[in-house]
Design a protein around this motif. Sequence first.
Motif, PDB file in Angstrom:
ATOM      1  N   PRO A 192       0.734  -1.211   0.062  1.00 18.88           N
ATOM      2  CA  PRO A 192       0.014  -0.118   0.119  1.00 18.88           C
ATOM      3  C   PRO A 192       0.824   1.395  -0.043  1.00 18.88           C
ATOM      4  N   LEU A 193       0.189   2.379  -0.428  1.00 16.38           N
ATOM      5  CA  LEU A 193       0.966   3.627  -0.450  1.00 16.38           C
ATOM      6  C   LEU A 193       1.156   4.394   0.855  1.00 16.38           C
ATOM      7  N   LEU A 194       0.077   3.914   1.760  1.00 18.21           N
ATOM      8  CA  LEU A 194      -0.115   4.193   3.077  1.00 18.21           C
ATOM      9  C   LEU A 194      -0.758   3.455   3.748  1.00 18.21           C
ATOM     10  N   TYR A 195      -0.563   3.281   5.285  1.00 16.53           N
ATOM     11  CA  TYR A 195      -1.555   2.643   6.086  1.00 16.53           C
ATOM     12  C   TYR A 195      -1.742   3.520   7.336  1.00 16.53           C
ATOM     13  N   ILE A 196      -2.959   3.437   8.046  1.00 17.44           N
ATOM     14  CA  ILE A 196      -3.359   4.109   9.136  1.00 17.44           C
ATOM     15  C   ILE A 196      -4.296   3.463  10.236  1.00 17.44           C
ATOM     16  N   LEU A 242      -8.054  10.395   8.453  1.00 19.96           N
ATOM     17  CA  LEU A 242      -7.663   9.971   6.987  1.00 19.96           C
ATOM     18  C   LEU A 242      -7.163  11.310   6.364  1.00 19.96           C
ATOM     19  N   LEU A 243      -7.973  12.397   6.463  1.00 19.87           N
ATOM     20  CA  LEU A 243      -7.454  13.695   5.783  1.00 19.87           C
ATOM     21  C   LEU A 243      -6.143  14.286   6.607  1.00 19.87           C
ATOM     22  N   GLY A 244      -6.015  13.793   7.871  1.00 18.49           N
ATOM     23  CA  GLY A 244      -5.136  14.473   8.601  1.00 18.49           C
ATOM     24  C   GLY A 244      -3.977  13.751   8.170  1.00 18.49           C
ATOM     25  N   GLU A 245      -3.806  12.421   7.939  1.00 15.31           N
ATOM     26  CA  GLU A 245      -2.671  11.813   7.771  1.00 15.31           C
ATOM     27  C   GLU A 245      -2.406  12.177   5.990  1.00 15.31           C
ATOM     28  N   PHE A 246      -3.066  12.397   5.482  1.00 19.74           N
ATOM     29  CA  PHE A 246      -2.926  13.021   3.961  1.00 19.74           C
ATOM     30  C   PHE A 246      -2.210  13.969   4.039  1.00 19.74           C
ATOM     31  N   LYS A 247      -2.451  14.977   4.770  1.00 15.34           N
ATOM     32  CA  LYS A 247      -1.785  16.054   5.085  1.00 15.34           C
ATOM     33  C   LYS A 247      -0.360  15.940   5.506  1.00 15.34           C
ATOM     34  N   LYS A 248      -0.257  15.158   6.545  1.00 10.71           N
ATOM     35  CA  LYS A 248       1.144  15.002   7.097  1.00 10.71           C
ATOM     36  C   LYS A 248       2.073  14.359   5.908  1.00 10.71           C
ATOM     37  N   LEU A 249       1.478  13.397   5.177  1.00 11.53           N
ATOM     38  CA  LEU A 249       2.142  12.934   3.920  1.00 11.53           C
ATOM     39  C   LEU A 249       2.678  14.051   2.997  1.00 11.53           C
ATOM     40  N   SER A 250       1.685  14.935   2.747  1.00 11.42           N
ATOM     41  CA  SER A 250       2.126  16.263   1.870  1.00 11.42           C
ATOM     42  C   SER A 250       3.224  17.075   2.559  1.00 11.42           C
ATOM     43  N   GLU A 251       3.310  17.137   3.698  1.00 13.42           N
ATOM     44  CA  GLU A 251       3.983  17.940   4.449  1.00 13.42           C
ATOM     45  C   GLU A 251       5.783  17.382   4.669  1.00 13.42           C
ATOM     46  N   ASN A 265       6.694  14.130   2.652  1.00 12.83           N
ATOM     47  CA  ASN A 265       7.184  13.624   1.575  1.00 12.83           C
ATOM     48  C   ASN A 265       6.650  14.001   0.412  1.00 12.83           C
ATOM     49  N   GLN A 266       6.946  15.069  -0.350  1.00 10.42           N
ATOM     50  CA  GLN A 266       6.326  15.602  -1.573  1.00 10.42           C
ATOM     51  C   GLN A 266       6.219  14.561  -2.563  1.00 10.42           C
ATOM     52  N   GLU A 267       7.233  13.628  -2.865  1.00 12.20           N
ATOM     53  CA  GLU A 267       7.146  12.889  -3.981  1.00 12.20           C
ATOM     54  C   GLU A 267       6.225  11.635  -3.762  1.00 12.20           C
ATOM     55  N   ARG A 268       6.033  11.179  -2.564  1.00 15.91           N
ATOM     56  CA  ARG A 268       5.050  10.205  -2.457  1.00 15.91           C
ATOM     57  C   ARG A 268       3.541  10.856  -2.588  1.00 15.91           C
ATOM     58  N   TYR A 269       3.425  12.097  -1.915  1.00 17.55           N
ATOM     59  CA  TYR A 269       2.197  12.713  -2.083  1.00 17.55           C
ATOM     60  C   TYR A 269       1.677  13.199  -3.544  1.00 17.55           C
ATOM     61  N   GLU A 270       2.717  13.376  -4.454  1.00 21.25           N
ATOM     62  CA  GLU A 270       2.291  13.567  -5.713  1.00 21.25           C
ATOM     63  C   GLU A 270       2.020  12.146  -6.248  1.00 21.25           C
ATOM     64  N   GLU A 271       2.478  11.187  -5.723  1.00 21.55           N
ATOM     65  CA  GLU A 271       2.062   9.738  -6.447  1.00 21.55           C
ATOM     66  C   GLU A 271       0.673   9.474  -5.866  1.00 21.55           C
ATOM     67  N   PHE A 272       0.502   9.926  -4.748  1.00 18.36           N
ATOM     68  CA  PHE A 272      -0.880   9.753  -4.093  1.00 18.36           C
ATOM     69  C   PHE A 272      -2.003  10.862  -5.140  1.00 18.36           C
ATOM     70  N   ILE A 273      -1.509  12.112  -5.106  1.00 17.30           N
ATOM     71  CA  ILE A 273      -2.372  12.733  -5.779  1.00 17.30           C
ATOM     72  C   ILE A 273      -2.680  12.577  -7.531  1.00 17.30           C
ATOM     73  N   SER A 274      -1.486  11.986  -7.963  1.00 17.26           N
ATOM     74  CA  SER A 274      -1.887  11.554  -9.253  1.00 17.26           C
ATOM     75  C   SER A 274      -2.949  10.579  -9.374  1.00 17.26           C
ATOM     76  N   LEU A 295      -5.451  19.696   0.612  1.00 17.53           N
ATOM     77  CA  LEU A 295      -4.997  18.544   0.044  1.00 17.53           C
ATOM     78  C   LEU A 295      -4.825  18.550  -1.492  1.00 17.53           C
ATOM     79  N   ILE A 296      -5.675  19.177  -1.957  1.00 22.90           N
ATOM     80  CA  ILE A 296      -5.903  18.987  -3.430  1.00 22.90           C
ATOM     81  C   ILE A 296      -4.933  19.755  -4.232  1.00 22.90           C
ATOM     82  N   ARG A 297      -4.529  19.338  -5.274  1.00 24.55           N
ATOM     83  CA  ARG A 297      -3.388  19.808  -6.042  1.00 24.55           C
ATOM     84  C   ARG A 297      -3.970  20.272  -7.480  1.00 24.55           C
ATOM     85  N   PHE A 298      -3.129  21.330  -8.029  1.00 25.07           N
ATOM     86  CA  PHE A 298      -3.555  21.811  -9.415  1.00 25.07           C
ATOM     87  C   PHE A 298      -2.250  21.884 -10.192  1.00 25.07           C
TER      88      PHE A 298
END
Length: 624
Positions: free
Chosen positions: A264-268, A360-369, A371-380, A403-406
């Motif tokens: 998995p990309l992430l587990y919580i 979940l949203l909180g953990e996504f935010k932590k990931l964005s702060e 590990n940018q590379e993994r977060y972009e993988e998530f966002i893609s 969380l959302i990216r553009f």
Amino acid sequence: MSQKKFKTEVSQLLHLIIHSLYSHREIFLRELISNASDAIDKLRYLTLTDDAYKQIVFTPRIEITFDDEHKKTLTVTDNGIGMNAKDLEEQLGTIARSGTRRFLEHMEGDAKKDANLIGQFGVGFYSSFMAADKVEVVSRKAGEHEAWRWSSTGKQAFSIDPAQRESHGTTVTLYLNDDGREFASSWQIEQLVKKYSDHIAYPIFLSYYKKNWEGEGDDRKEKREHTVEQINTAAALWKRPKSDLKDEDYHEFYKSMTYDGDDPLLYIHTAAEGTIEYTTLFFVPKKAPFDMYHADYRPGVKLYVRRVFITDDEKELLPPYLRFVRGIIDSEDLPLNISREILQQNRVMTNIRNASVKKLLGEFKKLSESNQERYEEFISQYNRPLKEGLYGDYSNRDALLELIRFKSTEQERYTSLASYVERMKEDQKAIYYIAGGSEATLRNSPLIEAYRKRGIEVLIMDDEIDDIVIPTIGKFQEKELKAINKSSAADDLKDESDTAKAKDFEPTVKKIKKALKDRVKDVTISSRLTDAPSCIVVDEHDPTVQMQQLLKAMGQSGETEFTPILEINPDHQIIRHIADSSDKAYIADLSSILLDQAYLVEGVMVKDPADFVKRLNGVLAKVL
């Protein structure tokens, strides 16, 4: 003997499994154990909630036996709910559901990936035929006295006949083929159970004859001793302390639960204590589930109550925009016999759901702060479903906006709204974006010209959903979001020279308006075009041209068709030709071409291609 033919898609499935996935035949054991666990889950639930089954007392167990001496058979037995003749026919013969067909549609030709798909589509039983020439299933349904035998060689047909079985449950016997005989080994079975099924919540026993040697020298003899050993952990992993678990434990559990070949990309993992007690274990897959955008997507979260399985088919456990999440919710407070209708209104479940979303949203935010590379993988993979949350989950809108990216005209990588605001020019009045159409179309839109020349960043929003959800945001950090393909955005770029030009070209505007009639809502002098002669925009509260097309395709266009506003570039030679001409036919042709080409630049097909070509050829002939 009751002989029946397989349905066409089942025959096709069997042929593909046997001939395409032979290099991964070991998965048959994983699938049979998973089915056995499901059967026990169902009976355990019924004995706790249904009066008709409460008198049944049983200790859940799965047992594996094999023919050690001749290596001809391997048997998997459970004491779960069992099946009657009708169940055997529906579940193993005709497949009265869409799993088989969908599996066939999604096969890619990659044996490893296709082997994992088997479990996802609920057609795992048929993997038995990769290791067996013949499969027999003897089953007796709980609460019934008759037992039935299903038998098939996996070719064209199967048979269902009366059988004998002392108690409820199912026994699957594989008559191993030459390639399958390698699995008639205690070491091989134990390794496969450790690999695929260690986290099954019920004990898996291996029954076999252990070889020992007695005596010495010429008197040494082999002694076979019947042995029954439990070969799995049989503990709910999510109830174990996090300190006892490693990444590998979570990853293997995820794979056994989802049949995904990737980690998995992430587990919580969360254990909540207090007024409401519950445990959650959530996973985010590396790749989006194949059915994420299907209306009938299969939810990925299973509900347990005090470790008793309740359902894996409830879409309300998490909001739809988090439908890509896989995992477990185990409550200590919900009633065991909770119905789907009550579940949706239950206060305890509502609290668990709300807390899970925030976690979940909180953990996504932590990931964005972190590990940018993994977060972009998530966002893609998951940017679009998160955007859906903006439309429906108002209580978490602020968290989602972070969380959302553009995509952007100024950045190669994804950007957040917060980062955009940090880069804004001091005198910039709003957050500008363009939506509707493909990324290439939007990046090449003539509307962007003036913003680019002024050094103003424009966000590129190429998801179909952007046209729907972004206008609902209104403001971010007190900055208004403005679509540059709406008429009002142009006001921010106007200066005194634009006002003067608008006055000078009033006669030209009137000529074009008269030529186009009701094909446009208005014709205006543009303050944002520099190279292109024209572009189309819409009024502030009208849907974009692309959105109108989308609504039409969905059958929701209604009776009203919104016409665009045509903006013209007074500095362009074509516009000056119109200004200097008094030839009505020539003006009409040029005006129509200006409108149609503006449609084409936005990726929209013109309504009358033949007329467009005719007018274009006429103008070209005059010029040449």
